[in-house]
Design a protein around this motif. Structure first.
Motif, short mmCIF file in Angstrom:
data_model
loop_
_atom_site.label_atom_id
_atom_site.label_comp_id
_atom_site.label_asym_id
_atom_site.label_seq_id
_atom_site.Cartn_x
_atom_site.Cartn_y
_atom_site.Cartn_z
N VAL A 32 -13.85 25.59 5.36
CA VAL A 32 -13.73 25.33 3.91
C VAL A 32 -12.65 26.19 3.27
N GLU A 33 -12.59 27.44 3.66
CA GLU A 33 -11.64 28.36 3.03
C GLU A 33 -10.19 27.90 3.19
N ILE A 82 -9.60 24.99 0.76
CA ILE A 82 -9.39 25.47 -0.61
C ILE A 82 -7.99 26.04 -0.73
N THR A 101 -5.09 24.77 -3.25
CA THR A 101 -4.50 25.73 -4.19
C THR A 101 -3.00 25.86 -3.97
N VAL A 119 -8.91 27.38 -10.82
CA VAL A 119 -9.75 26.44 -10.06
C VAL A 119 -9.96 26.95 -8.63
N GLY A 120 -8.91 27.47 -8.00
CA GLY A 120 -9.04 28.00 -6.64
C GLY A 120 -10.02 29.16 -6.57
N LEU A 177 -13.55 27.77 -7.05
CA LEU A 177 -14.05 27.14 -5.83
C LEU A 177 -14.53 28.19 -4.82
N ARG A 178 -13.76 29.26 -4.69
CA ARG A 178 -14.17 30.33 -3.77
C ARG A 178 -15.45 31.00 -4.26
N GLY A 195 -17.72 29.52 -6.00
CA GLY A 195 -18.77 28.54 -5.76
C GLY A 195 -19.27 28.58 -4.33
N VAL A 196 -18.36 28.74 -3.38
CA VAL A 196 -18.75 28.86 -1.98
C VAL A 196 -19.59 30.12 -1.78
#
Length: 169
Positions: free
Chosen positions: A65-66, A69, A73, A105-106, A109-110, A112-113
């Protein structure tokens, strides 16, 4: 200790990159723009315990996932950066206000993970940063080469500024 070193490298590289992105900078498409991201990726992947011992499946998901993202980004950042050719033929770049939104946003998202409860290993974060810088550098190099000797600015998403920019040196 390697986790602390990775965290310090992440913070230092991110601070340097973010601080420099809003200054107009000449871009040299012949230089090795890919070298720093490759070094960061090697540092991230050199860890023997990159997958958590207790939660291997979750660690593998995070490791997948990372970089995704980071890919999103980096692409967003590369396309929201303004690229133009000066009268002397030098290609310049500068991030726009839309780039701030991409970074926000990036980071969200991180976060959120991390909020999902997945173990956030510094190696995965470092790998995501490497992918971000690699994708952004590739897009900017491609956009700069596509300008050639033209003096018109390459459009950037969210860019509403005139093409002539002078900064104090």
């Amino acid at each position: 200790m390697p986790g602390l070193v990775n965290a310090l490298v992440i913070v230092a590289v991110a601070a340097l990159v973010i601080a420099r992105q809003f200054r107009a900078r000449a871009i040299d498409t012949d230089r090795r723009w890919w070298l720093l991201p490759v070094i960061l990726a090697v540092v991230a992947l050199r860890e023997p315990g990159i997958l958590g011992a207790h939660h291997r499946a979750e660690s593998a998901v995070l490791l997948a996932v990372e970089p995704l993202i980071g890919l999103a980004t980096g692409a967003g950042w590369g396309w929201t950066t303004r690229v133009w050719t000066a009268a002397d033929g030098i290609v310049w770049t500068r991030s726009t206000k839309a780039s701030i939104a991409v970074w926000t946003v990036g980071i969200a998202l991180r976060a959120g993970v991390f909020a999902l409860g997945l173990h956030q290993d510094s190696s995965a974060l470092l790998l995501g940063l490497a992918v971000t810088l690699l994708v952004r550098g590739g897009i900017l190099a491609w956009r700069a080469q596509s300008l050639g000797a033209a003096s018109r600015p390459a459009p950037a998403y969210g860019d509403d500024k005139p093409s002539v920019l002078k900064e104090r040196v």
